[in-house]
Write a protein that holds these residues in place. Structure first.
Motif, short mmCIF file in Angstrom:
data_model
loop_
_atom_site.label_atom_id
_atom_site.label_comp_id
_atom_site.label_asym_id
_atom_site.label_seq_id
_atom_site.Cartn_x
_atom_site.Cartn_y
_atom_site.Cartn_z
N ASP A 192 -5.42 -6.54 7.79
CA ASP A 192 -5.12 -6.39 6.37
C ASP A 192 -4.92 -7.72 5.65
O ASP A 192 -5.05 -7.80 4.43
CB ASP A 192 -3.85 -5.54 6.18
N ILE A 193 -4.55 -8.76 6.41
CA ILE A 193 -4.24 -10.03 5.77
C ILE A 193 -5.16 -11.15 6.24
O ILE A 193 -4.90 -12.32 6.01
CB ILE A 193 -2.77 -10.43 6.04
N ALA A 194 -6.26 -10.78 6.91
CA ALA A 194 -7.15 -11.80 7.47
C ALA A 194 -8.19 -12.30 6.47
O ALA A 194 -8.62 -13.45 6.51
CB ALA A 194 -7.85 -11.25 8.72
N GLY A 195 -8.59 -11.44 5.54
CA GLY A 195 -9.68 -11.81 4.63
C GLY A 195 -9.27 -12.77 3.55
O GLY A 195 -8.09 -12.93 3.22
N ARG A 196 -10.28 -13.43 2.96
CA ARG A 196 -10.00 -14.39 1.90
C ARG A 196 -9.67 -13.71 0.58
O ARG A 196 -9.04 -14.31 -0.30
CB ARG A 196 -11.21 -15.31 1.69
N ASP A 197 -10.12 -12.45 0.42
CA ASP A 197 -9.92 -11.78 -0.86
C ASP A 197 -8.64 -10.95 -0.91
O ASP A 197 -8.42 -10.18 -1.83
CB ASP A 197 -11.12 -10.87 -1.16
N VAL A 198 -7.77 -11.09 0.08
CA VAL A 198 -6.55 -10.30 0.10
C VAL A 198 -5.66 -10.65 -1.08
O VAL A 198 -5.57 -11.81 -1.50
CB VAL A 198 -5.79 -10.51 1.43
N VAL A 199 -5.05 -9.61 -1.66
CA VAL A 199 -4.14 -9.78 -2.80
C VAL A 199 -2.78 -9.21 -2.43
O VAL A 199 -2.68 -8.09 -1.91
CB VAL A 199 -4.67 -9.06 -4.06
N PHE A 200 -1.73 -10.01 -2.67
CA PHE A 200 -0.36 -9.58 -2.39
C PHE A 200 0.31 -9.25 -3.72
O PHE A 200 0.36 -10.10 -4.62
CB PHE A 200 0.41 -10.69 -1.69
N LYS A 201 0.80 -8.03 -3.84
CA LYS A 201 1.51 -7.62 -5.05
C LYS A 201 3.00 -7.59 -4.74
O LYS A 201 3.50 -6.66 -4.10
CB LYS A 201 1.01 -6.26 -5.52
N LEU A 202 3.70 -8.63 -5.17
CA LEU A 202 5.12 -8.82 -4.87
C LEU A 202 5.95 -8.46 -6.10
O LEU A 202 5.85 -9.13 -7.14
CB LEU A 202 5.38 -10.27 -4.45
N ASN A 203 6.74 -7.41 -5.99
CA ASN A 203 7.55 -6.93 -7.13
C ASN A 203 6.72 -6.85 -8.40
O ASN A 203 7.16 -7.23 -9.49
CB ASN A 203 8.76 -7.84 -7.34
N GLY A 204 5.49 -6.35 -8.24
CA GLY A 204 4.62 -6.13 -9.39
C GLY A 204 3.78 -7.31 -9.81
O GLY A 204 2.93 -7.17 -10.71
N LYS A 205 3.95 -8.48 -9.18
CA LYS A 205 3.18 -9.68 -9.55
C LYS A 205 2.15 -9.97 -8.46
O LYS A 205 2.47 -9.92 -7.27
CB LYS A 205 4.11 -10.88 -9.73
N LYS A 206 0.93 -10.29 -8.87
CA LYS A 206 -0.17 -10.48 -7.93
C LYS A 206 -0.37 -11.95 -7.54
O LYS A 206 -0.31 -12.84 -8.40
CB LYS A 206 -1.47 -9.93 -8.52
N TYR A 207 -0.60 -12.19 -6.24
CA TYR A 207 -0.86 -13.53 -5.73
C TYR A 207 -1.95 -13.45 -4.66
O TYR A 207 -1.99 -12.49 -3.88
CB TYR A 207 0.40 -14.12 -5.09
N ASN A 208 -2.82 -14.49 -4.64
CA ASN A 208 -3.75 -14.56 -3.53
C ASN A 208 -3.03 -15.22 -2.35
O ASN A 208 -1.85 -15.57 -2.43
CB ASN A 208 -5.03 -15.29 -3.91
N LYS A 209 -3.75 -15.39 -1.24
CA LYS A 209 -3.09 -15.85 -0.02
C LYS A 209 -2.48 -17.25 -0.19
O LYS A 209 -1.35 -17.51 0.24
CB LYS A 209 -4.08 -15.84 1.14
N SER A 210 -3.19 -18.16 -0.82
CA SER A 210 -2.67 -19.52 -0.97
C SER A 210 -1.48 -19.59 -1.93
O SER A 210 -0.66 -20.50 -1.85
CB SER A 210 -3.78 -20.46 -1.45
N GLN A 211 -1.38 -18.61 -2.83
CA GLN A 211 -0.29 -18.59 -3.81
C GLN A 211 0.94 -17.83 -3.33
O GLN A 211 1.98 -17.86 -3.99
CB GLN A 211 -0.79 -17.92 -5.11
N PHE A 212 0.83 -17.15 -2.19
CA PHE A 212 1.88 -16.22 -1.81
C PHE A 212 3.22 -16.92 -1.53
O PHE A 212 4.29 -16.42 -1.88
CB PHE A 212 1.45 -15.39 -0.61
N GLY A 213 3.18 -18.09 -0.89
CA GLY A 213 4.42 -18.84 -0.65
C GLY A 213 5.09 -19.21 -1.96
O GLY A 213 6.31 -19.08 -2.11
N TYR A 214 4.29 -19.65 -2.91
CA TYR A 214 4.80 -19.96 -4.25
C TYR A 214 5.44 -18.71 -4.86
O TYR A 214 6.54 -18.77 -5.43
CB TYR A 214 3.65 -20.46 -5.13
#
Length: 316
Positions: A192-214
């Motif tokens: 689920d988290i291996a692909g480059r196009d994965v999107v993380f929706k954290l408390n309603g805000k969307k981040y790509n993989k490189s932005q997720f730590g931010y």
């Protein structure tokens, strides 16, 4: 913006009772050692007002949170009946901003809710949760502001009851690439988290993989805005990056971050101005962007520990 903090040391004792205040601050903290009866006698008049108070044993990380309309009348009961505590923090309004009974009840509610959420102290002595009193909008706004000072002054005197402790044993210890099986403790598949196009929706805000730590650190600061840069570096340390850990996860030397590039000429941190964050002590910093399906599990663990909502979508 600089903050001036004034500390009165009773009997000139660095380890003794003290009073802490700030310019233009509606809150004053009386930090009293349990056996300092002289302090209670000397400041009896000042302590005869409604207050939020916290009985503490820092070594055992145990506390009792309470409210009273007269602290001097209340504290003898705790001296007789509660044996665990070694000091107490008493938060009172200033002469210009004394607290009402309703306001200290709301402060007790806020303090218990916050302390239980971060789960850094044992609150078993409380027994039951505080109750949310009926308040008008102006009262609530004033008291919310007062509680921000409560958290700040607590940290100043070395009490982290309102601070999330990131325990080392909650970090995912990565020693080898994970297999593509379900992480039962996180409910995550590596696929689920291996692909480059994965999107993380954290408390309603969307981040790509490189932005997720931010995104995770930005959310942390939204919940704990007074967290200073050293505390942030301790929580979000280089070990979370795993094999990518050749650069600081949090870098407050932005000029250094601008010099760190990989072989493709890409920066190791999110260095655009829109991604620059500011700590509770007004230090600007950037966040590492080196996340893959292995080390990103550490961020997901933090999200789970905080109880935040997280949805993962392999399509942008």
């Amino acid at each position: 913006m600089a903050t001036t903090i004034y500390t009165y040391l009773h009997n000139d004792d660095l380890n003794g009772s003290r009073i802490v205040s700030m310019d233009d601050c509606m809150c004053k903290l009386y930090n009293i050692i349990r056996d300092d009866s002289d302090f209670l006698k000397d400041f009896e008049n000042e302590l005869q007002y409604p207050a939020l108070y916290i009985l503490l044993n820092k070594e055992e990380s145990k506390a009792y949170i309470g409210e009273t309309d007269d602290f001097i009348k209340r504290i003898p009961q705790h001296i007789l009946k509660k044996k665990f505590w070694t000091e107490v923090m008493v938060f009172l309004g200033t002469n210009e901003d004394t607290l009402s009974k309703t306001e200290v009840q709301y402060l007790e509610f806020l303090a218990i809710e916050k302390a239980k959420h971060v789960n850094s102290y044992d609150l078993s002595e409380n027994g039951q949760a505080g109750k949310m009193p009926h308040m008008n909008v102006m009262q609530k706004g004033k008291t919310d502001k007062f509680f921000r000072y409560v958290q700040f002054l607590s940290r100043f005197v070395g009490c982290d009851i309102f601070e999330y402790r990131f325990h080392q044993n909650t970090i995912v210890q990565v020693v080898a690439p994970p297999t593509l099986k379900v992480r039962e403790d996180l409910g995550i598949k590596s696929d689920d988290i291996a692909g480059r196009d994965v999107v993380f929706k954290l408390n309603g805000k969307k981040y790509n993989k490189s932005q997720f730590g931010y995104g995770v650190i930005k959310e942390y600061l939204a919940n704990y805005p007074n967290t200073n840069i050293n505390s942030l570096k301790a929580i979000f340390h280089i070990g979370l990056l795993g094999s990518w850990g050749r650069w600081n996860l949090i870098e407050d030397n932005i000029e250094l971050a601008l010099s760190l590039k990989n072989v493709d000429g890409k920066y190791r941190h999110l260095i655009k101005e829109q991604y620059v964050l500011t700590s509770g002590d007004n230090v600007r910093f950037v966040v590492c962007s080196q996340w893959d399906k292995v080390n990103i599990l550490n961020l997901i663990q933090i999200v789970k520990d905080q109880g935040w909502s997280l949805d993962i979508d392999s399509k942008s």
